[in-house]
Motif scaffolding. Structure first.
Motif, mmCIF file in Angstrom:
data_model
loop_
_atom_site.group_PDB
_atom_site.id
_atom_site.type_symbol
_atom_site.label_atom_id
_atom_site.label_comp_id
_atom_site.label_asym_id
_atom_site.label_seq_id
_atom_site.Cartn_x
_atom_site.Cartn_y
_atom_site.Cartn_z
ATOM 1 N N ASP A 66 0.819 -1.214 0.000
ATOM 2 C CA ASP A 66 0.000 0.000 0.000
ATOM 3 C C ASP A 66 0.852 1.262 0.000
ATOM 4 O O ASP A 66 0.523 2.256 0.643
ATOM 5 C CB ASP A 66 -0.953 0.018 1.202
ATOM 6 N N GLN B 283 3.571 1.889 1.424
ATOM 7 C CA GLN B 283 4.155 2.226 2.722
ATOM 8 C C GLN B 283 5.660 2.407 2.592
ATOM 9 O O GLN B 283 6.307 1.825 1.722
ATOM 10 C CB GLN B 283 3.864 1.130 3.745
ATOM 11 N N ASN C 127 9.678 4.484 -0.617
ATOM 12 C CA ASN C 127 8.675 3.416 -0.580
ATOM 13 C C ASN C 127 8.821 2.375 -1.689
ATOM 14 O O ASN C 127 7.975 1.501 -1.834
ATOM 15 C CB ASN C 127 7.271 4.005 -0.613
#
Length: 70
Positions: A22, A24, A59
């Motif tokens: 996602d 992150q 990320n």
């Protein structure tokens, strides 16, 4: 759903992307980046893979790599 298996052709460079779930963050400090690069270097040596270039973002990671055999 998982992506399909990547087509592998020996000695042909591949663009690989590693992402956090996602989007992150996967690197929070320089120590994280150094650890990742150490692991990447070890795995590349064991698997006879040449890493031509890399970009470490907060990320995700981009790699240009060539494998010798499947």
């Amino acid at each position: 759903m998982a992506r399909l298996k990547r087509l592998f052709i020996p000695e042909v460079p591949q663009h690989l992307i590693v992402r956090g779930n996602d989007r992150q963050v996967i690197f929070t400090a320089d120590a994280d980046r150094y650890y990742f690069m150490g692991c990447l270097q070890a795995v590349a040596a064991v698997n006879e893979m040449a890493i031509h270039s890399y970009v470490l973002m907060s990320n995700h990671v981009h790699l240009l790599a060539t494998g010798a055999s499947p």
